[in-house]
Motif scaffolding. Structure first.
Motif, PDB file in Angstrom:
ATOM      1  N   ALA A  89       0.125   5.977  -7.944  1.00  0.00           N
ATOM      2  CA  ALA A  89      -0.476   5.207  -6.856  1.00  0.00           C
ATOM      3  C   ALA A  89      -1.979   5.204  -7.071  1.00  0.00           C
ATOM      4  O   ALA A  89      -2.667   6.164  -6.768  1.00  0.00           O
TER       5      ALA A  89
ATOM      6  N   THR B 297       0.812  -1.216   0.000  1.00  0.00           N
ATOM      7  CA  THR B 297       0.000   0.000   0.000  1.00  0.00           C
ATOM      8  C   THR B 297       0.847   1.268   0.000  1.00  0.00           C
ATOM      9  O   THR B 297       0.365   2.338  -0.365  1.00  0.00           O
ATOM     10  N   SER B 298       2.117   1.169   0.427  1.00  0.00           N
ATOM     11  CA  SER B 298       2.987   2.335   0.504  1.00  0.00           C
ATOM     12  C   SER B 298       4.382   1.959   0.023  1.00  0.00           C
ATOM     13  O   SER B 298       4.869   0.863   0.310  1.00  0.00           O
TER      14      SER B 298
ATOM     15  N   LEU C 169      -1.789  -0.009  -4.099  1.00  0.00           N
ATOM     16  CA  LEU C 169      -0.812   1.038  -3.833  1.00  0.00           C
ATOM     17  C   LEU C 169      -1.497   2.393  -3.666  1.00  0.00           C
ATOM     18  O   LEU C 169      -2.203   2.861  -4.553  1.00  0.00           O
ATOM     19  N   GLN C 170      -1.298   3.027  -2.499  1.00  0.00           N
ATOM     20  CA  GLN C 170      -1.976   4.280  -2.182  1.00  0.00           C
ATOM     21  C   GLN C 170      -1.055   5.482  -2.094  1.00  0.00           C
ATOM     22  O   GLN C 170      -1.520   6.613  -2.189  1.00  0.00           O
ATOM     23  N   GLU C 171       0.246   5.269  -1.868  1.00  0.00           N
ATOM     24  CA  GLU C 171       1.122   6.421  -1.743  1.00  0.00           C
ATOM     25  C   GLU C 171       2.591   6.087  -1.985  1.00  0.00           C
ATOM     26  O   GLU C 171       3.026   4.957  -1.789  1.00  0.00           O
ATOM     27  N   PHE C 172       3.296   7.128  -2.425  1.00  0.00           N
ATOM     28  CA  PHE C 172       4.752   7.099  -2.508  1.00  0.00           C
ATOM     29  C   PHE C 172       5.274   8.079  -1.469  1.00  0.00           C
ATOM     30  O   PHE C 172       4.674   9.138  -1.233  1.00  0.00           O
TER      31      PHE C 172
ATOM     32  N   SER D 158       1.115  10.888  -4.858  1.00  0.00           N
ATOM     33  CA  SER D 158       0.421   9.996  -5.792  1.00  0.00           C
ATOM     34  C   SER D 158       1.255   9.570  -6.998  1.00  0.00           C
ATOM     35  O   SER D 158       0.852   8.685  -7.733  1.00  0.00           O
TER      36      SER D 158
END
Length: 199
Positions: free
Chosen positions: A89, A41-42, A62-65, A77
């Motif tokens: 993301a 997810t990250s 995947l929600q964030e970098f 994103s």
């Protein structure tokens, strides 16, 4: 020291329940299909990152970098390297505008984004890579700028719910229903996509 992550690296870890991953600084290249459909997810971007292969971050979860040294967009994103957006993301994103300063979109960039309904390419995009908007089942509207002059193949493969193309591009018809592109082989134009399916 590790400087490169090979293609399909996380494929061998597909059965492992991992939510985030850390790569050490010093990694300069991430290969193609790095985390295809993983549970992550990250993702922390190494400060040293210079290159990302096509389809490296196709993961619905995947929600964030985070991290990086200027490569991560302000909202976390996207990964942008030398003006080219190379990763997105896609987890839970319904509406997205390309960050300012981005001039190119990498191959497979939005591929398989399940919830993306509206996409604004901004005003500076000059090129789009292969399959960039493929398999986006919820995508209904895309804003295309006049700056666009190079496109890859199969941009909208299996993306069939677009109802509107907008923007100031000469490649969008006046009724906002077609995205057309000059046919370099035989003159005239190719209709790349009809709004409402087909094409």
């Amino acid at each position: 020291a590790i400087t490169e992550i090979k293609d399909d690296f996380l494929g061998s870890f597909s059965e492992v329940n991992v939510n985030n991953i850390y790569l050490p600084d010093g990694v300069t290249r991430i290969g193609e299909s790095f985390m295809f459909n993983s549970e992550i997810t990250s993702f922390r971007v190494p400060e040293s990152l210079e290159e990302v292969g096509a389809g490296s971050f196709i993961s619905y979860n995947l929600q964030e970098f985070t991290g990086g040294d200027g490569q991560v967009s302000a909202d976390g994103s996207a990964i942008v390297i030398d003006g080219k957006m190379v990763a997105f993301a896609r987890g839970g994103v319904g509406s997205f505008t390309i960050p300012s300063g981005v001039t190119a979109l990498g191959a497979d960039l939005f591929y398989g984004s399940p919830e993306l309904k509206y996409l604004n390419l901004g005003s500076n995009i000059t090129s789009i890579g292969d399959y960039a908007f493929s398999k986006c089942p919820a995508l209904e509207e895309i804003v295309i700028p006049s700056s666009l002059n190079v496109i890859g193949q199969s941009l909208f493969s299996d993306t069939d719910n677009i109802v509107r193309f907008s923007g100031n591009s000469p490649y969008v018809t006046s009724d906002n229903r077609c995205f057309i592109w000059p046919n370099v082989r035989g003159g005239g134009n190719d209709v790349l996509k009809f709004a409402g399916g087909g094409g």
